[in-house]
Motif scaffolding. Structure first.
Motif, PDB file in Angstrom:
ATOM      1  N   SER A   1      -3.363  -1.990 -12.193  1.00 39.90           N
ATOM      2  CA  SER A   1      -2.756  -3.189 -11.615  1.00 39.90           C
ATOM      3  C   SER A   1      -1.352  -3.408 -12.161  1.00 39.90           C
ATOM      4  O   SER A   1      -1.021  -2.959 -13.254  1.00 39.90           O
ATOM      5  N   MET A   2      -0.561  -4.096 -11.352  1.00 42.43           N
ATOM      6  CA  MET A   2       0.784  -4.435 -11.787  1.00 42.43           C
ATOM      7  C   MET A   2       1.284  -5.644 -11.036  1.00 42.43           C
ATOM      8  O   MET A   2       0.796  -5.981  -9.964  1.00 42.43           O
ATOM      9  N   ARG A   3       2.268  -6.283 -11.642  1.00 37.10           N
ATOM     10  CA  ARG A   3       3.037  -7.330 -10.972  1.00 37.10           C
ATOM     11  C   ARG A   3       4.469  -6.816 -10.950  1.00 37.10           C
ATOM     12  O   ARG A   3       4.964  -6.283 -11.948  1.00 37.10           O
ATOM     13  N   TYR A   4       5.132  -6.978  -9.829  1.00 34.61           N
ATOM     14  CA  TYR A   4       6.495  -6.492  -9.682  1.00 34.61           C
ATOM     15  C   TYR A   4       7.336  -7.599  -9.072  1.00 34.61           C
ATOM     16  O   TYR A   4       6.975  -8.178  -8.053  1.00 34.61           O
ATOM     17  N   VAL A   5       8.466  -7.893  -9.714  1.00 34.34           N
ATOM     18  CA  VAL A   5       9.405  -8.901  -9.235  1.00 34.34           C
ATOM     19  C   VAL A   5      10.760  -8.219  -9.067  1.00 34.34           C
ATOM     20  O   VAL A   5      11.301  -7.660 -10.028  1.00 34.34           O
ATOM     21  N   THR A   6      11.291  -8.246  -7.852  1.00 35.96           N
ATOM     22  CA  THR A   6      12.574  -7.591  -7.614  1.00 35.96           C
ATOM     23  C   THR A   6      13.708  -8.376  -8.249  1.00 35.96           C
ATOM     24  O   THR A   6      13.650  -9.595  -8.378  1.00 35.96           O
ATOM     25  N   GLY A   7      14.756  -7.629  -8.649  1.00 36.90           N
ATOM     26  CA  GLY A   7      15.951  -8.227  -9.243  1.00 36.90           C
ATOM     27  C   GLY A   7      17.109  -8.139  -8.266  1.00 36.90           C
ATOM     28  O   GLY A   7      17.004  -8.567  -7.113  1.00 36.90           O
ATOM     29  N   ALA A   8      18.204  -7.530  -8.704  1.00 37.97           N
ATOM     30  CA  ALA A   8      19.411  -7.423  -7.884  1.00 37.97           C
ATOM     31  C   ALA A   8      19.393  -6.236  -6.933  1.00 37.97           C
ATOM     32  O   ALA A   8      20.323  -6.055  -6.157  1.00 37.97           O
ATOM     33  N   MET A   9      18.347  -5.415  -6.984  1.00 34.16           N
ATOM     34  CA  MET A   9      18.233  -4.283  -6.062  1.00 34.16           C
ATOM     35  C   MET A   9      18.332  -4.817  -4.629  1.00 34.16           C
ATOM     36  O   MET A   9      17.700  -5.825  -4.304  1.00 34.16           O
ATOM     37  N   PRO A  10      19.133  -4.176  -3.767  1.00 35.31           N
ATOM     38  CA  PRO A  10      19.256  -4.675  -2.390  1.00 35.31           C
ATOM     39  C   PRO A  10      17.886  -4.756  -1.699  1.00 35.31           C
ATOM     40  O   PRO A  10      16.977  -3.985  -2.006  1.00 35.31           O
TER      41      PRO A  10
ATOM     42  N   VAL B   1      -0.257  -6.138  -7.344  1.00 36.34           N
ATOM     43  CA  VAL B   1      -0.913  -5.012  -6.680  1.00 36.34           C
ATOM     44  C   VAL B   1      -2.030  -4.509  -7.573  1.00 36.34           C
ATOM     45  O   VAL B   1      -1.852  -4.362  -8.782  1.00 36.34           O
ATOM     46  N   GLY B   2      -3.172  -4.216  -6.964  1.00 38.82           N
ATOM     47  CA  GLY B   2      -4.282  -3.619  -7.683  1.00 38.82           C
ATOM     48  C   GLY B   2      -4.810  -2.429  -6.918  1.00 38.82           C
ATOM     49  O   GLY B   2      -4.879  -2.457  -5.684  1.00 38.82           O
ATOM     50  N   VAL B   3      -5.156  -1.368  -7.647  1.00 36.49           N
ATOM     51  CA  VAL B   3      -5.755  -0.178  -7.048  1.00 36.49           C
ATOM     52  C   VAL B   3      -7.081   0.045  -7.746  1.00 36.49           C
ATOM     53  O   VAL B   3      -7.121   0.211  -8.970  1.00 36.49           O
ATOM     54  N   ASN B   4      -8.176   0.015  -6.970  1.00 37.66           N
ATOM     55  CA  ASN B   4      -9.489   0.184  -7.589  1.00 37.66           C
ATOM     56  C   ASN B   4      -9.832   1.661  -7.780  1.00 37.66           C
ATOM     57  O   ASN B   4      -9.031   2.544  -7.428  1.00 37.66           O
ATOM     58  N   ASP B   5     -11.020   1.925  -8.324  1.00 36.59           N
ATOM     59  CA  ASP B   5     -11.393   3.310  -8.650  1.00 36.59           C
ATOM     60  C   ASP B   5     -11.589   4.184  -7.416  1.00 36.59           C
ATOM     61  O   ASP B   5     -11.662   5.405  -7.522  1.00 36.59           O
ATOM     62  N   ARG B   6     -11.648   3.603  -6.230  1.00 39.95           N
ATOM     63  CA  ARG B   6     -11.734   4.376  -4.985  1.00 39.95           C
ATOM     64  C   ARG B   6     -10.348   4.602  -4.369  1.00 39.95           C
ATOM     65  O   ARG B   6     -10.234   5.214  -3.314  1.00 39.95           O
ATOM     66  N   GLY B   7      -9.319   4.055  -5.001  1.00 43.90           N
ATOM     67  CA  GLY B   7      -7.959   4.214  -4.489  1.00 43.90           C
ATOM     68  C   GLY B   7      -7.550   3.157  -3.489  1.00 43.90           C
ATOM     69  O   GLY B   7      -6.441   3.192  -2.964  1.00 43.90           O
ATOM     70  N   ASN B   8      -8.436   2.205  -3.198  1.00 39.05           N
ATOM     71  CA  ASN B   8      -8.102   1.118  -2.274  1.00 39.05           C
ATOM     72  C   ASN B   8      -7.111   0.168  -2.933  1.00 39.05           C
ATOM     73  O   ASN B   8      -7.146  -0.040  -4.142  1.00 39.05           O
ATOM     74  N   THR B   9      -6.256  -0.428  -2.130  1.00 41.15           N
ATOM     75  CA  THR B   9      -5.179  -1.276  -2.626  1.00 41.15           C
ATOM     76  C   THR B   9      -5.374  -2.721  -2.202  1.00 41.15           C
ATOM     77  O   THR B   9      -5.725  -2.996  -1.055  1.00 41.15           O
ATOM     78  N   HIS B  10      -5.107  -3.641  -3.134  1.00 39.82           N
ATOM     79  CA  HIS B  10      -5.060  -5.071  -2.816  1.00 39.82           C
ATOM     80  C   HIS B  10      -3.656  -5.558  -3.165  1.00 39.82           C
ATOM     81  O   HIS B  10      -3.173  -5.336  -4.275  1.00 39.82           O
ATOM     82  N   LEU B  11      -3.006  -6.207  -2.225  1.00 42.31           N
ATOM     83  CA  LEU B  11      -1.656  -6.734  -2.405  1.00 42.31           C
ATOM     84  C   LEU B  11      -1.672  -8.238  -2.203  1.00 42.31           C
ATOM     85  O   LEU B  11      -2.214  -8.738  -1.219  1.00 42.31           O
ATOM     86  N   MET B  12      -1.048  -8.951  -3.137  1.00 39.50           N
ATOM     87  CA  MET B  12      -0.831 -10.393  -3.004  1.00 39.50           C
ATOM     88  C   MET B  12       0.666 -10.633  -3.080  1.00 39.50           C
ATOM     89  O   MET B  12       1.324 -10.205  -4.041  1.00 39.50           O
ATOM     90  N   VAL B  13       1.225 -11.281  -2.057  1.00 39.79           N
ATOM     91  CA  VAL B  13       2.655 -11.574  -2.023  1.00 39.79           C
ATOM     92  C   VAL B  13       2.844 -12.997  -2.543  1.00 39.79           C
ATOM     93  O   VAL B  13       2.416 -13.960  -1.919  1.00 39.79           O
ATOM     94  N   GLU B  14       3.470 -13.111  -3.706  1.00 36.72           N
ATOM     95  CA  GLU B  14       3.732 -14.414  -4.318  1.00 36.72           C
ATOM     96  C   GLU B  14       4.999 -15.047  -3.747  1.00 36.72           C
ATOM     97  O   GLU B  14       5.073 -16.256  -3.580  1.00 36.72           O
ATOM     98  N   ASN B  15       5.998 -14.200  -3.459  1.00 35.90           N
ATOM     99  CA  ASN B  15       7.285 -14.665  -2.971  1.00 35.90           C
ATOM    100  C   ASN B  15       7.930 -13.551  -2.166  1.00 35.90           C
ATOM    101  O   ASN B  15       7.661 -12.381  -2.412  1.00 35.90           O
ATOM    102  N   GLY B  16       8.811 -13.900  -1.221  1.00 34.97           N
ATOM    103  CA  GLY B  16       9.501 -12.901  -0.424  1.00 34.97           C
ATOM    104  C   GLY B  16       8.617 -12.321   0.663  1.00 34.97           C
ATOM    105  O   GLY B  16       7.666 -12.964   1.113  1.00 34.97           O
ATOM    106  N   SER B  17       8.927 -11.094   1.070  1.00 37.79           N
ATOM    107  CA  SER B  17       8.115 -10.427   2.089  1.00 37.79           C
ATOM    108  C   SER B  17       7.989  -8.954   1.764  1.00 37.79           C
ATOM    109  O   SER B  17       8.817  -8.380   1.059  1.00 37.79           O
ATOM    110  N   VAL B  18       6.925  -8.356   2.293  1.00 39.40           N
ATOM    111  CA  VAL B  18       6.628  -6.952   2.044  1.00 39.40           C
ATOM    112  C   VAL B  18       6.186  -6.306   3.358  1.00 39.40           C
ATOM    113  O   VAL B  18       5.306  -6.831   4.043  1.00 39.40           O
TER     114      VAL B  18
END
Length: 192
Positions: free
Chosen positions: A110-119, A141-158
């Motif tokens: 799992s990870m949390r990622y917050v963009t900075g000045a990157m365009p 973002v979380g990736v379980n042991d089967r490789g499935n992904t869960h994404l939660m958007v806190e801010n912005g868009s993806v």
């Protein structure tokens, strides 16, 4: 003959410029809880500590009870959870040369990622089932042991694309999604 030499020199300079743009540090470790590691290109796996440099093409790992926070050169932040691996595929931020691109792969954990000045739309996160293009985003973002992904958007868009079906959708702040080998499913709960 002369034209061939000039063409060869031009190709070598172009390659050198591209290599120079990618050479250099991607960021720095801000904090480590318990134990975390890094494996830089052509190096052995080493324990990471606050203040250590993170390089372009470095594999970052945390122990089963560890965590690590990294601040990249553009100010983007990556918080890697316990038992996780993240590969800094490419990270270059040189606005004076109009070169900016961030690619991070999360094969597990799992990870949390917050963009900075990157365009906007220059930060890509890969998992086994998803490709995510961040547009001024704060995500978990979380990736379980089967490789499935869960994404939660806190801010912005993806923009999320399934790596198996090609299905693509845009998710905004407050929305979450699960990406499995069968496709994309809007979700409200964490992936189990």
């Amino acid at each position: 003959m002369r034209i061939q030499i000039i063409a060869a020199v031009a190709a070598a300079l172009t390659a050198a410029i591209s290599s120079a743009a990618l050479a250099g540090d991607a960021g720095v470790v801000e904090t480590v809880a318990e134990t975390a590691y890094g494996t830089a290109p052509s190096r052995t796996r080493m324990e990471k500590h606050a203040g250590d440099v993170v390089q372009h093409r470095e594999l970052l790992e945390t122990s089963t009870s560890g965590a690590m926070k990294v601040k990249f050169t553009d100010g983007s932040k990556l918080a890697l959870g316990a038992g996780s691996k993240a590969f800094v595929v490419a990270y270059v931020y040189k606005p004076e040369q109009s070169v900016a691109n961030a690619i991070v792969s999360l094969p597990e954990g799992s990870m949390r990622y917050v963009t900075g000045a990157m365009p906007k739309d220059h930060t890509t996160i890969y998992t086994p089932t998803a490709t995510m293009l961040l547009n001024g985003a704060d995500i978990s973002v979380g990736v379980n042991d089967r490789g499935n992904t869960h994404l939660m958007v806190e801010n912005g868009s993806v923009t999320v694309r399934s790596r198996t079906t090609g299905q693509q959708m845009v998710y905004n702040a407050g929305e979450s999604v699960d990406i499995t080998p069968t496709g994309i499913t809007t979700s409200t709960a964490a992936l189990q």
